[in-house]
Scaffold this motif. Structure first.
Motif, mmCIF file in Angstrom:
data_model
loop_
_atom_site.group_PDB
_atom_site.id
_atom_site.type_symbol
_atom_site.label_atom_id
_atom_site.label_comp_id
_atom_site.label_asym_id
_atom_site.label_seq_id
_atom_site.Cartn_x
_atom_site.Cartn_y
_atom_site.Cartn_z
ATOM 1 N N GLY A 59 -4.206 -18.310 36.099
ATOM 2 C CA GLY A 59 -3.653 -19.275 37.049
ATOM 3 C C GLY A 59 -2.210 -19.644 36.721
ATOM 4 N N ARG A 60 -1.955 -19.913 35.458
ATOM 5 C CA ARG A 60 -0.586 -20.297 35.072
ATOM 6 C C ARG A 60 0.392 -19.141 35.316
ATOM 7 N NH1 ARG A 60 1.032 -24.480 31.839
ATOM 8 N NH2 ARG A 60 -0.963 -24.730 30.772
ATOM 9 N N THR A 61 -0.050 -17.925 34.993
ATOM 10 C CA THR A 61 0.811 -16.758 35.225
ATOM 11 C C THR A 61 1.110 -16.584 36.715
ATOM 12 O OG1 THR A 61 -0.076 -15.669 33.268
ATOM 13 C CG2 THR A 61 0.964 -14.245 34.912
ATOM 14 N N LEU A 62 0.072 -16.727 37.539
ATOM 15 C CA LEU A 62 0.268 -16.599 38.986
ATOM 16 C C LEU A 62 1.205 -17.688 39.513
ATOM 17 C CD1 LEU A 62 -3.355 -15.774 40.201
ATOM 18 C CD2 LEU A 62 -1.352 -14.278 40.415
ATOM 19 N N LEU A 63 1.017 -18.894 38.994
ATOM 20 C CA LEU A 63 1.826 -20.022 39.455
ATOM 21 C C LEU A 63 3.308 -19.787 39.139
ATOM 22 C CD1 LEU A 63 1.193 -22.660 40.868
ATOM 23 C CD2 LEU A 63 0.873 -23.717 38.619
ATOM 24 N N ASN B 49 -9.034 -32.830 40.811
ATOM 25 C CA ASN B 49 -9.022 -31.424 40.395
ATOM 26 C C ASN B 49 -8.101 -31.282 39.185
ATOM 27 O OD1 ASN B 49 -8.805 -28.635 40.158
ATOM 28 N ND2 ASN B 49 -8.715 -28.282 42.365
ATOM 29 N N PHE B 50 -8.627 -30.689 38.082
ATOM 30 C CA PHE B 50 -7.802 -30.552 36.876
ATOM 31 C C PHE B 50 -6.546 -29.750 37.155
ATOM 32 C CE2 PHE B 50 -7.558 -26.236 35.376
ATOM 33 C CZ PHE B 50 -8.553 -25.600 36.094
ATOM 34 N N ALA B 51 -6.589 -28.934 38.220
ATOM 35 C CA ALA B 51 -5.429 -28.100 38.539
ATOM 36 C C ALA B 51 -4.171 -28.952 38.739
ATOM 37 C CB ALA B 51 -5.708 -27.274 39.793
#
Ligand code: COA
Length: 164
Positions: free
Chosen positions: A109-113, A136-138
């Motif tokens: 997720g972090r890489t995609l972001l 949401n922890f996101a």
């Protein structure tokens, strides 16, 4: 450290997988089980994917070393008369992100972001927005990656990040 995945630009035939990730995003809460067809045809969610890939749509797919798609982040411009949850303006693309449950908490997720922010900037977008429910922890991930809360609703926030 071996990541076990890489990213590539999302293409038109990725639409089915993006649909899977849209369902994951809609069902993020533990126990969330809205059926795929219901999410993909709902007025709230279909606008994020219907007709993919339009000219201003763009995104990234995370691919496991085995060749399977495991996550996606994409954005689209939505008009004022059909705004998304995270609508900021007709010229600010809104981001959707989802990672396959088996691949979560492994850095995808972090890489995609990070990648999608860079991609949006390279395509001339000064800002990118998103919407996230408060519990949401996101939300912490987005904040750590430079997104700030622009508007607060009763249950969800709209967050924005400059791309440069
Ligand atoms: C949100 C999401 C895209 C994040 O992707 P991911 O690959 O799991 O995230 P990462 O592995 O890059 O982790 C990012 C950070 O979140 C933390 N994190 C991951 N899963 C977590 C969890 N279940 N609870 C709390 N923190 C978590 C990680 O520890 C990491 O922080 P750290 O680097 O400080 O340790 C993914 O979990 C997902 O698809 N969730 C369901 C759909 C969703 O909620 N989409 C967003 C809607 S707005």
């Amino acid at each position: 450290m071996v990541q076990g995945f890489s990213t590539r630009r999302a293409l038109q035939p990725d639409a089915v997988f993006l649909g899977d990730m849209l369902v994951e995003a809609a069902n993020w809460r533990a126990g969330g089980m809205r059926p795929r067809h219901e999410v993909l045809t709902s007025a709230d969610h279909r606008r994020y994917l219907a007709g993919w890939k339009r000219s201003a749509d763009d995104g990234l797919i995370a691919i496991a070393d085995e060749g399977i798609s495991v996550g996606a982040a994409w954005y689209r411009l939505l008009p004022q008369n059909e705004p998304g949850f995270g609508f900021v303006g007709g010229a600010v693309p809104e981001l959707i992100i989802g990672v396959h449950p088996l691949w979560r908490a492994r850095g995808v997720g972090r890489t995609l972001l990070r990648g999608i922010v860079e991609l949006a900037g390279s395509q001339g977008h000064a800002r990118i927005s998103l919407s996230v429910e408060r519990d949401n922890f996101a939300r912490n991930l987005y904040r750590a990656e430079g997104f700030t809360v622009m508007t607060q609703g009763p249950l969800r926030d709209t967050m924005v990040r400059r791309t440069a």
